[in-house]
Structure formats: C-alpha cells, structure tokens
Design a protein around this motif. Structure first.
Motif, PDB file in Angstrom:
ATOM      1  N   THR A  90      69.298 -51.428 -20.255  1.00 51.87           N
ATOM      2  CA  THR A  90      69.257 -52.226 -19.093  1.00 51.87           C
ATOM      3  C   THR A  90      69.539 -53.194 -18.418  1.00 51.87           C
ATOM      4  O   THR A  90      70.478 -53.484 -19.181  1.00 51.87           O
ATOM      5  CB  THR A  90      67.814 -52.865 -19.388  1.00 51.87           C
ATOM      6  OG1 THR A  90      68.223 -53.993 -19.423  1.00 51.87           O
ATOM      7  CG2 THR A  90      66.705 -52.546 -19.781  1.00 51.87           C
ATOM      8  N   ARG A  91      69.406 -52.941 -16.827  1.00 45.63           N
ATOM      9  CA  ARG A  91      69.908 -54.038 -16.310  1.00 45.63           C
ATOM     10  C   ARG A  91      70.445 -54.932 -16.688  1.00 45.63           C
ATOM     11  O   ARG A  91      72.074 -55.878 -16.945  1.00 45.63           O
ATOM     12  CB  ARG A  91      70.526 -53.931 -14.554  1.00 45.63           C
ATOM     13  CG  ARG A  91      70.839 -54.479 -13.771  1.00 45.63           C
ATOM     14  CD  ARG A  91      70.385 -54.575 -12.395  1.00 45.63           C
ATOM     15  NE  ARG A  91      71.076 -55.173 -11.218  1.00 45.63           N
ATOM     16  CZ  ARG A  91      71.155 -56.865 -11.357  1.00 45.63           C
ATOM     17  NH1 ARG A  91      70.724 -57.476 -11.846  1.00 45.63           N
ATOM     18  NH2 ARG A  91      72.155 -56.905 -10.478  1.00 45.63           N
ATOM     19  N   GLU A  92      69.439 -55.837 -16.842  1.00 46.01           N
ATOM     20  CA  GLU A  92      69.452 -57.529 -17.770  1.00 46.01           C
ATOM     21  C   GLU A  92      69.920 -57.137 -18.900  1.00 46.01           C
ATOM     22  O   GLU A  92      70.613 -58.546 -19.027  1.00 46.01           O
ATOM     23  CB  GLU A  92      67.834 -57.925 -17.477  1.00 46.01           C
ATOM     24  CG  GLU A  92      67.323 -58.895 -18.071  1.00 46.01           C
ATOM     25  CD  GLU A  92      67.711 -59.877 -17.504  1.00 46.01           C
ATOM     26  OE1 GLU A  92      68.430 -61.004 -17.710  1.00 46.01           O
ATOM     27  OE2 GLU A  92      67.958 -59.802 -15.728  1.00 46.01           O
ATOM     28  N   GLU A  93      69.637 -56.159 -19.883  1.00 44.86           N
ATOM     29  CA  GLU A  93      70.765 -56.162 -20.772  1.00 44.86           C
ATOM     30  C   GLU A  93      71.776 -56.309 -20.765  1.00 44.86           C
ATOM     31  O   GLU A  93      72.361 -57.213 -21.780  1.00 44.86           O
ATOM     32  CB  GLU A  93      70.359 -55.193 -21.952  1.00 44.86           C
ATOM     33  CG  GLU A  93      68.803 -55.147 -22.971  1.00 44.86           C
ATOM     34  CD  GLU A  93      68.534 -53.847 -23.208  1.00 44.86           C
ATOM     35  OE1 GLU A  93      67.847 -54.085 -24.310  1.00 44.86           O
ATOM     36  OE2 GLU A  93      68.900 -52.872 -22.940  1.00 44.86           O
ATOM     37  N   ARG A  94      72.848 -55.467 -19.914  1.00 35.54           N
ATOM     38  CA  ARG A  94      74.200 -55.958 -19.403  1.00 35.54           C
ATOM     39  C   ARG A  94      74.338 -56.769 -18.161  1.00 35.54           C
ATOM     40  O   ARG A  94      75.172 -57.448 -19.608  1.00 35.54           O
ATOM     41  CB  ARG A  94      74.271 -54.248 -18.471  1.00 35.54           C
ATOM     42  CG  ARG A  94      74.282 -53.220 -18.930  1.00 35.54           C
ATOM     43  CD  ARG A  94      75.052 -52.204 -18.076  1.00 35.54           C
ATOM     44  NE  ARG A  94      74.618 -52.240 -16.988  1.00 35.54           N
ATOM     45  CZ  ARG A  94      73.402 -51.113 -17.069  1.00 35.54           C
ATOM     46  NH1 ARG A  94      72.451 -50.380 -17.204  1.00 35.54           N
ATOM     47  NH2 ARG A  94      72.988 -51.502 -15.402  1.00 35.54           N
ATOM     48  N   HIS A 148      75.921 -47.294 -21.202  1.00 35.24           N
ATOM     49  CA  HIS A 148      74.751 -47.352 -20.620  1.00 35.24           C
ATOM     50  C   HIS A 148      73.747 -46.719 -20.794  1.00 35.24           C
ATOM     51  O   HIS A 148      72.496 -46.887 -20.190  1.00 35.24           O
ATOM     52  CB  HIS A 148      75.388 -45.313 -20.208  1.00 35.24           C
ATOM     53  CG  HIS A 148      76.998 -45.462 -19.899  1.00 35.24           C
ATOM     54  ND1 HIS A 148      77.561 -45.991 -18.861  1.00 35.24           N
ATOM     55  CD2 HIS A 148      77.868 -44.731 -20.607  1.00 35.24           C
ATOM     56  CE1 HIS A 148      78.501 -46.248 -18.263  1.00 35.24           C
ATOM     57  NE2 HIS A 148      79.339 -44.948 -19.064  1.00 35.24           N
ATOM     58  N   MET A 149      72.802 -46.921 -22.042  1.00 34.67           N
ATOM     59  CA  MET A 149      70.986 -46.868 -22.308  1.00 34.67           C
ATOM     60  C   MET A 149      71.358 -48.311 -21.784  1.00 34.67           C
ATOM     61  O   MET A 149      69.863 -47.857 -22.050  1.00 34.67           O
ATOM     62  CB  MET A 149      71.570 -46.644 -23.461  1.00 34.67           C
ATOM     63  CG  MET A 149      71.613 -44.976 -24.136  1.00 34.67           C
ATOM     64  SD  MET A 149      71.075 -44.065 -25.252  1.00 34.67           S
ATOM     65  CE  MET A 149      69.791 -44.559 -26.314  1.00 34.67           C
ATOM     66  N   ILE A 169      84.112 -54.904 -28.788  1.00 33.48           N
ATOM     67  CA  ILE A 169      85.361 -53.221 -28.734  1.00 33.48           C
ATOM     68  C   ILE A 169      84.912 -53.158 -29.827  1.00 33.48           C
ATOM     69  O   ILE A 169      84.572 -51.464 -29.377  1.00 33.48           O
ATOM     70  CB  ILE A 169      85.991 -53.963 -27.870  1.00 33.48           C
ATOM     71  CG1 ILE A 169      86.310 -54.496 -26.704  1.00 33.48           C
ATOM     72  CG2 ILE A 169      86.993 -53.067 -28.386  1.00 33.48           C
ATOM     73  CD1 ILE A 169      85.828 -53.860 -25.728  1.00 33.48           C
ATOM     74  N   ILE A 170      84.494 -53.473 -31.099  1.00 30.98           N
ATOM     75  CA  ILE A 170      84.874 -52.521 -31.774  1.00 30.98           C
ATOM     76  C   ILE A 170      83.756 -51.922 -32.327  1.00 30.98           C
ATOM     77  O   ILE A 170      83.388 -50.455 -32.910  1.00 30.98           O
ATOM     78  CB  ILE A 170      85.462 -53.009 -32.986  1.00 30.98           C
ATOM     79  CG1 ILE A 170      86.912 -54.033 -32.947  1.00 30.98           C
ATOM     80  CG2 ILE A 170      85.574 -53.192 -34.406  1.00 30.98           C
ATOM     81  CD1 ILE A 170      87.741 -52.784 -32.620  1.00 30.98           C
ATOM     82  N   ASP A 171      81.907 -52.364 -32.037  1.00 26.21           N
ATOM     83  CA  ASP A 171      80.868 -52.615 -32.779  1.00 26.21           C
ATOM     84  C   ASP A 171      80.464 -51.888 -31.627  1.00 26.21           C
ATOM     85  O   ASP A 171      79.030 -51.096 -31.885  1.00 26.21           O
ATOM     86  CB  ASP A 171      80.138 -53.667 -32.944  1.00 26.21           C
ATOM     87  CG  ASP A 171      81.031 -54.261 -34.383  1.00 26.21           C
ATOM     88  OD1 ASP A 171      81.853 -53.286 -34.872  1.00 26.21           O
ATOM     89  OD2 ASP A 171      80.637 -55.461 -35.056  1.00 26.21           O
ATOM     90  N   VAL A 172      80.753 -51.346 -30.488  1.00 25.95           N
ATOM     91  CA  VAL A 172      79.787 -50.913 -29.279  1.00 25.95           C
ATOM     92  C   VAL A 172      80.863 -49.590 -28.514  1.00 25.95           C
ATOM     93  O   VAL A 172      81.944 -48.983 -28.629  1.00 25.95           O
ATOM     94  CB  VAL A 172      80.239 -52.242 -28.198  1.00 25.95           C
ATOM     95  CG1 VAL A 172      79.198 -51.306 -26.940  1.00 25.95           C
ATOM     96  CG2 VAL A 172      78.895 -52.931 -28.065  1.00 25.95           C
ATOM     97  N   THR A 173      80.102 -48.566 -28.245  1.00 24.06           N
ATOM     98  CA  THR A 173      79.800 -47.451 -27.836  1.00 24.06           C
ATOM     99  C   THR A 173      79.867 -47.005 -26.800  1.00 24.06           C
ATOM    100  O   THR A 173      78.770 -48.365 -25.860  1.00 24.06           O
ATOM    101  CB  THR A 173      79.537 -46.025 -28.746  1.00 24.06           C
ATOM    102  OG1 THR A 173      78.055 -45.787 -28.917  1.00 24.06           O
ATOM    103  CG2 THR A 173      79.640 -46.198 -30.094  1.00 24.06           C
ATOM    104  N   GLU A 174      80.620 -46.656 -25.518  1.00 25.03           N
ATOM    105  CA  GLU A 174      79.685 -46.320 -24.408  1.00 25.03           C
ATOM    106  C   GLU A 174      78.761 -46.270 -24.087  1.00 25.03           C
ATOM    107  O   GLU A 174      77.770 -46.704 -23.627  1.00 25.03           O
ATOM    108  CB  GLU A 174      81.209 -45.157 -23.830  1.00 25.03           C
ATOM    109  CG  GLU A 174      80.996 -45.786 -22.192  1.00 25.03           C
ATOM    110  CD  GLU A 174      82.431 -44.223 -21.550  1.00 25.03           C
ATOM    111  OE1 GLU A 174      82.133 -44.507 -20.300  1.00 25.03           O
ATOM    112  OE2 GLU A 174      82.374 -43.148 -22.212  1.00 25.03           O
ATOM    113  N   PRO A 175      78.131 -44.604 -24.291  1.00 33.93           N
ATOM    114  CA  PRO A 175      76.867 -44.869 -24.343  1.00 33.93           C
ATOM    115  C   PRO A 175      75.545 -45.894 -25.060  1.00 33.93           C
ATOM    116  O   PRO A 175      74.998 -45.548 -24.410  1.00 33.93           O
ATOM    117  CB  PRO A 175      76.399 -42.951 -25.915  1.00 33.93           C
ATOM    118  CG  PRO A 175      78.422 -42.532 -25.374  1.00 33.93           C
ATOM    119  CD  PRO A 175      78.812 -43.885 -26.111  1.00 33.93           C
ATOM    120  N   GLU A 176      76.149 -46.448 -25.924  1.00 35.88           N
ATOM    121  CA  GLU A 176      75.036 -47.402 -26.020  1.00 35.88           C
ATOM    122  C   GLU A 176      74.789 -48.352 -24.899  1.00 35.88           C
ATOM    123  O   GLU A 176      74.148 -48.841 -24.584  1.00 35.88           O
ATOM    124  CB  GLU A 176      75.548 -48.210 -26.878  1.00 35.88           C
ATOM    125  CG  GLU A 176      75.234 -47.691 -28.849  1.00 35.88           C
ATOM    126  CD  GLU A 176      75.979 -48.545 -29.399  1.00 35.88           C
ATOM    127  OE1 GLU A 176      75.398 -47.936 -30.785  1.00 35.88           O
ATOM    128  OE2 GLU A 176      77.053 -49.327 -29.651  1.00 35.88           O
TER     129      GLU A 176
END
Length: 75
Positions: free
Chosen positions: A50-54, A47-48, A38-45
């Motif tokens: 890949t599906r496999e990374e998510r 969205h960028m 939560i703290i170290d991640v942004t919403e644009p990051e």
C-alpha cells in the motif's frame, strides 16, 4: 562501520552476482552492510504494498542512509 548499499532492484535479474560480490567484499572488510532492501525484495512485492507501507519503508531507508558511514552504489 556501517555501509548502506543500494542498486537497481530490476537489475537484479542481470547483476545479482555483482551485488552479492560487492556485499561480500564489504563484509569481509568488517563492515556492517545494509542491503536487504535490495537483495531480499522483488519488484512485484514493492508494487503490491500500500502507499502507507511504501512510505514507511522509505522512511526506514532514509534512517539507514542518515546513520551510515558511507554509501555504496552499484549503478
């Protein structure tokens, strides 16, 4: 004790100070807090990615949740 802390990533723009206070309080009590997702991640990051990374990230979160002693949620 392990704590899984979660909150709105989008809400960080308004509530980051609250998130940080909650995390600091838990750590001051001696808990190990999983909060970097939560703290170290942004919403644009997010969205960028890949599906496999998510999906890989989601599996990591599931592991943290399963291994925690309790969950803290700022909602």
């Amino acid at each position: 004790m392990n704590v899984y802390f979660t909150a709105s990533i989008v809400g960080k723009k308004d509530y980051l100070i609250n998130y940080q206070r909650i995390i600091e309080l838990l750590r001051a009590k001696g808990y190990t807090v999983q909060s970097e997702h939560i703290i170290d991640v942004t919403e644009p990051e997010i969205h960028m990615k890949t599906r496999e990374e998510r999906l890989k990230f989601h599996r990591k979160l599931e592991t943290w949740i399963q291994r925690c002693d309790f969950m803290g949620v700022e909602a």
